[in-house]
Design a protein around this motif. Structure first.
Motif, PDB file in Angstrom:
ATOM      1  N   LEU A   7      16.987   9.238   7.094  1.00 13.37           N
ATOM      2  CA  LEU A   7      17.258   7.756   6.619  1.00 13.37           C
ATOM      3  C   LEU A   7      16.017   6.929   6.622  1.00 13.37           C
ATOM      4  O   LEU A   7      15.606   6.123   5.561  1.00 13.37           O
ATOM      5  N   SER A   8      14.986   7.302   7.089  1.00 19.99           N
ATOM      6  CA  SER A   8      13.727   6.813   7.255  1.00 19.99           C
ATOM      7  C   SER A   8      12.890   7.369   6.185  1.00 19.99           C
ATOM      8  O   SER A   8      12.066   6.425   5.564  1.00 19.99           O
ATOM      9  N   GLY A   9      13.213   8.443   5.523  1.00 17.62           N
ATOM     10  CA  GLY A   9      12.576   8.791   4.219  1.00 17.62           C
ATOM     11  C   GLY A   9      13.022   7.941   3.133  1.00 17.62           C
ATOM     12  O   GLY A   9      12.542   7.514   2.177  1.00 17.62           O
ATOM     13  N   ALA A  10      14.441   7.753   3.087  1.00 22.31           N
ATOM     14  CA  ALA A  10      15.126   6.688   2.169  1.00 22.31           C
ATOM     15  C   ALA A  10      14.499   5.282   2.086  1.00 22.31           C
ATOM     16  O   ALA A  10      14.177   4.742   1.192  1.00 22.31           O
ATOM     17  N   VAL A  11      14.215   4.744   3.511  1.00 23.70           N
ATOM     18  CA  VAL A  11      13.599   3.697   3.606  1.00 23.70           C
ATOM     19  C   VAL A  11      12.220   3.611   2.874  1.00 23.70           C
ATOM     20  O   VAL A  11      11.904   2.594   2.114  1.00 23.70           O
ATOM     21  N   LEU A  12      11.430   4.496   3.152  1.00 24.20           N
ATOM     22  CA  LEU A  12      10.082   4.645   2.496  1.00 24.20           C
ATOM     23  C   LEU A  12      10.141   4.698   1.134  1.00 24.20           C
ATOM     24  O   LEU A  12       9.462   3.990   0.388  1.00 24.20           O
ATOM     25  N   GLY A  13      11.205   5.368   0.739  1.00 20.05           N
ATOM     26  CA  GLY A  13      11.451   5.421  -0.703  1.00 20.05           C
ATOM     27  C   GLY A  13      11.697   4.116  -1.402  1.00 20.05           C
ATOM     28  O   GLY A  13      11.462   3.670  -2.376  1.00 20.05           O
ATOM     29  N   LYS A  14      12.520   3.290  -0.841  1.00 18.16           N
ATOM     30  CA  LYS A  14      12.873   1.809  -1.145  1.00 18.16           C
ATOM     31  C   LYS A  14      11.613   1.158  -1.297  1.00 18.16           C
ATOM     32  O   LYS A  14      11.580   0.092  -2.109  1.00 18.16           O
ATOM     33  N   LEU A  15      10.517   1.433  -0.590  1.00 17.60           N
ATOM     34  CA  LEU A  15       9.267   0.634  -0.633  1.00 17.60           C
ATOM     35  C   LEU A  15       8.180   1.175  -1.628  1.00 17.60           C
ATOM     36  O   LEU A  15       7.165   0.823  -1.526  1.00 17.60           O
ATOM     37  N   GLY A  16       8.891   2.193  -2.382  1.00 20.37           N
ATOM     38  CA  GLY A  16       7.971   2.840  -3.492  1.00 20.37           C
ATOM     39  C   GLY A  16       6.988   3.914  -3.002  1.00 20.37           C
ATOM     40  O   GLY A  16       6.444   4.168  -3.920  1.00 20.37           O
ATOM     41  N   ALA A  17       7.179   4.568  -1.776  1.00 25.96           N
ATOM     42  CA  ALA A  17       6.798   5.681  -1.475  1.00 25.96           C
ATOM     43  C   ALA A  17       7.401   7.002  -2.092  1.00 25.96           C
ATOM     44  O   ALA A  17       8.567   6.983  -2.230  1.00 25.96           O
ATOM     45  N   THR A  18       6.609   8.011  -2.296  1.00 29.17           N
ATOM     46  CA  THR A  18       7.146   9.277  -2.926  1.00 29.17           C
ATOM     47  C   THR A  18       7.448  10.106  -1.525  1.00 29.17           C
ATOM     48  O   THR A  18       6.207  10.529  -0.717  1.00 29.17           O
ATOM     49  N   VAL A  19       8.444  10.274  -1.299  1.00 29.64           N
ATOM     50  CA  VAL A  19       8.746  10.918   0.112  1.00 29.64           C
ATOM     51  C   VAL A  19       8.818  12.445  -0.216  1.00 29.64           C
ATOM     52  O   VAL A  19       9.631  12.938  -0.817  1.00 29.64           O
ATOM     53  N   LEU A  20       8.038  13.409   0.782  1.00 29.89           N
ATOM     54  CA  LEU A  20       8.233  14.705   0.747  1.00 29.89           C
ATOM     55  C   LEU A  20       8.811  15.504   2.044  1.00 29.89           C
ATOM     56  O   LEU A  20       8.291  14.814   3.102  1.00 29.89           O
ATOM     57  N   GLU A  21       9.437  16.346   1.936  1.00 31.47           N
ATOM     58  CA  GLU A  21      10.194  16.874   3.034  1.00 31.47           C
ATOM     59  C   GLU A  21       9.263  18.178   3.203  1.00 31.47           C
ATOM     60  O   GLU A  21       9.666  19.228   2.431  1.00 31.47           O
ATOM     61  N   LEU A  22       8.447  18.285   4.190  1.00 27.27           N
ATOM     62  CA  LEU A  22       7.910  19.679   4.512  1.00 27.27           C
ATOM     63  C   LEU A  22       7.728  20.126   6.121  1.00 27.27           C
ATOM     64  O   LEU A  22       8.220  19.183   6.796  1.00 27.27           O
ATOM     65  N   ALA A  23       7.854  21.347   6.140  1.00 27.87           N
ATOM     66  CA  ALA A  23       7.750  21.566   7.612  1.00 27.87           C
ATOM     67  C   ALA A  23       6.702  21.382   8.446  1.00 27.87           C
ATOM     68  O   ALA A  23       5.695  21.006   7.707  1.00 27.87           O
ATOM     69  N   GLN A  50       0.782  -1.130  -0.082  1.00 26.51           N
ATOM     70  CA  GLN A  50      -0.063   0.064  -0.047  1.00 26.51           C
ATOM     71  C   GLN A  50       0.893   1.211   0.047  1.00 26.51           C
ATOM     72  O   GLN A  50       0.467   2.437  -0.411  1.00 26.51           O
ATOM     73  N   LEU A  51       2.260   1.236   0.483  1.00 24.24           N
ATOM     74  CA  LEU A  51       2.929   2.434   0.445  1.00 24.24           C
ATOM     75  C   LEU A  51       3.488   2.874  -0.838  1.00 24.24           C
ATOM     76  O   LEU A  51       3.834   3.950  -1.008  1.00 24.24           O
ATOM     77  N   ARG A  52       3.538   1.718  -1.721  1.00 23.84           N
ATOM     78  CA  ARG A  52       3.994   2.064  -3.272  1.00 23.84           C
ATOM     79  C   ARG A  52       2.957   3.164  -3.936  1.00 23.84           C
ATOM     80  O   ARG A  52       1.784   2.992  -3.767  1.00 23.84           O
ATOM     81  N   GLY A  53       3.710   4.376  -4.179  1.00 29.20           N
ATOM     82  CA  GLY A  53       3.001   5.486  -4.567  1.00 29.20           C
ATOM     83  C   GLY A  53       2.494   6.274  -3.856  1.00 29.20           C
ATOM     84  O   GLY A  53       1.818   7.425  -4.225  1.00 29.20           O
ATOM     85  N   MET A  54       2.301   6.079  -2.553  1.00 33.82           N
ATOM     86  CA  MET A  54       1.808   7.034  -1.457  1.00 33.82           C
ATOM     87  C   MET A  54       2.642   7.911  -1.324  1.00 33.82           C
ATOM     88  O   MET A  54       3.759   7.859  -1.147  1.00 33.82           O
ATOM     89  N   LYS A  55       2.118   9.323  -1.190  1.00 32.08           N
ATOM     90  CA  LYS A  55       2.890  10.470  -0.772  1.00 32.08           C
ATOM     91  C   LYS A  55       2.914  10.704   0.727  1.00 32.08           C
ATOM     92  O   LYS A  55       2.035  10.865   1.258  1.00 32.08           O
ATOM     93  N   ILE A  56       4.248  10.627   1.318  1.00 27.47           N
ATOM     94  CA  ILE A  56       4.428  10.509   2.860  1.00 27.47           C
ATOM     95  C   ILE A  56       5.362  11.526   3.223  1.00 27.47           C
ATOM     96  O   ILE A  56       6.591  11.738   2.353  1.00 27.47           O
ATOM     97  N   ARG A  57       5.253  12.318   4.206  1.00 30.69           N
ATOM     98  CA  ARG A  57       6.139  13.253   4.665  1.00 30.69           C
ATOM     99  C   ARG A  57       7.080  12.568   5.555  1.00 30.69           C
ATOM    100  O   ARG A  57       6.778  12.094   6.729  1.00 30.69           O
ATOM    101  N   MET A  58       8.412  12.575   5.431  1.00 35.95           N
ATOM    102  CA  MET A  58       9.426  11.768   6.198  1.00 35.95           C
ATOM    103  C   MET A  58      10.758  12.475   5.719  1.00 35.95           C
ATOM    104  O   MET A  58      10.786  13.013   4.540  1.00 35.95           O
ATOM    105  N   ASP A  59      11.638  12.397   6.348  1.00 34.57           N
ATOM    106  CA  ASP A  59      13.043  12.939   6.113  1.00 34.57           C
ATOM    107  C   ASP A  59      14.078  11.827   6.423  1.00 34.57           C
ATOM    108  O   ASP A  59      13.839  10.931   7.152  1.00 34.57           O
TER     109      ASP A  59
END
Length: 359
Positions: free
Chosen positions: A187-203, A176-185
């Motif tokens: 190393l954990s953001g890189a982990v979610l990226g590996k699982l197909g999530a689109t990682v965004l860094e927002l305040a 379910q994470l694949r293609g999901m847009k998630i705010r993270m930064d």
């Protein structure tokens, strides 16, 4: 029971470890003459109103003031008040700002290994982490990283474990994470990226609006008291625990090296002792307000659930890949990670021997 026992042992160990942090009353210099007044302006990545993150900066400044009888004044400004937040580390490096109240993950874009002095997915306990920092060579490695930028890092607080994440929909399968847009930064953001999530860094302040508008479908969690203050529970109704991405977060005081060298030995000790006091304060107080915040969040209709085992396994596999890739790309990252990994491996046997069975 095992977790409570481990926490008790950890806090006892840290009390011994940080015992040198008792503040000393200010006096004259070595020649008996009154010491000069000192005034620092400190930029911050965290609002002073934020539980733990901002409040601890105020506590630290107060400890220095008390230890020096008001002679050494530290003013911690709100984010962006002195310089734009993303330029704060550079401003410290160039001496435009005396110091920065922050965490190493905010420096990771410039110094990839700095994130290892902040929070680490599946990382160590507080006792283990600070043991490595103070006794295992971690602090020397940290100083080596920052000295190239004319900055002196000082560990200065510990934020407690975070939640695992907030989501608009219930999660049942890792795919379910694949293609999901998630705010993270980090190393954990890189982990979610590996699982197909689109990682965004927002305040953090922009997360609620992004969730409401559908720009995000999920966001990494902080401590419950801060998430509640931000109001994320009003929008996202699915919260997952534990925070695999942050068992704790180490706060830092990053000081311009020239300003640090200009201090007398007594003033340096006042700063370092105040930071150790702040570590003890945050360790012992950081968890206090979290259970009540969790109860209030639940009362607002949030479903608080444990991560399904398959998610945690997927996160761990992806994290191992991220570490290998980061180590291959950056020699300093590999050096710091290797030091921490060796320390944890050496301490694992003692942890196993002292663990009390739950049954």
């Amino acid at each position: 029971m095992k977790n409570r026992f481990s926490r008790g042992i950890g806090l006892l160990s840290l009390a011994l470890l940080l015992g040198a942090g008792c503040s000393q009353k200010d006096g004259g210099g070595a020649d008996g003459k009154p010491q000069a007044a000192v005034s620092w302006k400190v930029a911050s990545m965290y609002s002073s109103a934020w539980p733990v993150f901002g409040e601890s900066g105020t506590y630290f400044a107060g400890q220095v003031n008390t230890a020096t009888a008001g002679r050494f004044k530290i003013e911690i400004s709100e984010p962006g008040a002195l310089v734009p937040a993303l330029e704060a580390f550079d401003a410290v490096s160039k001496g435009k700002v005396d110091a920065l109240w922050s965490s190493g993950r905010h420096q990771a874009g410039k110094i990839p290994a700095a994130v290892l002095f902040s929070s680490i997915p599946f990382g160590p306990s507080a006792a283990e982490y600070l043991g490595w920092i103070y006794q295992g060579g971690g602090l020397l490695l940290w100083q080596e990283l920052y000295v190239k930028y004319n900055v002196r890092p000082i560990p200065c607080g510990v934020a407690p474990a975070a939640g695992g994440g907030w989501f608009l929909e219930e999660l049942k399968r890792p795919d379910q994470l694949r293609g999901m847009k998630i705010r993270m930064d980090g190393l954990s953001g890189a982990v979610l990226g590996k699982l197909g999530a689109t990682v965004l860094e927002l305040a953090p302040e922009d997360v609620i609006s992004a969730l409401e508008k559908g720009v995000l479908q999920g966001a990494g969690a902080s401590v419950p008291a801060l998430d509640e203050k931000l109001g994320i529970q009003k929008v996202a109704k699915h919260a997952y625990y534990p925070g695999w991405q942050q068992r704790l977060l180490l706060l830092e005081l990053a000081v311009n090296l020239d300003k640090w060298k200009a201090l007398t030995p007594a003033d340096r000790q006042a700063v370092e002792s105040a930071c150790r006091d702040t570590i003890v304060q945050t360790l012992t107080q950081g968890d206090v307000n979290q259970p009540a915040a969790v109860a209030r969040i639940r009362a607002e209709g949030v479903q608080i659930q444990p991560w399904p085992t398959e998610f945690l396994r997927a996160f761990r596999r992806a994290f191992d890949e991220v570490v290998k890739e980061q180590s291959a790309k950056d020699a300093n990252f590999a050096k710091v990670w290797g030091s921490l990994a060796r320390y944890r491996a050496a301490s694992a046997e003692w942890a196993r021997l002292t663990a009390v069975p739950e049954n």
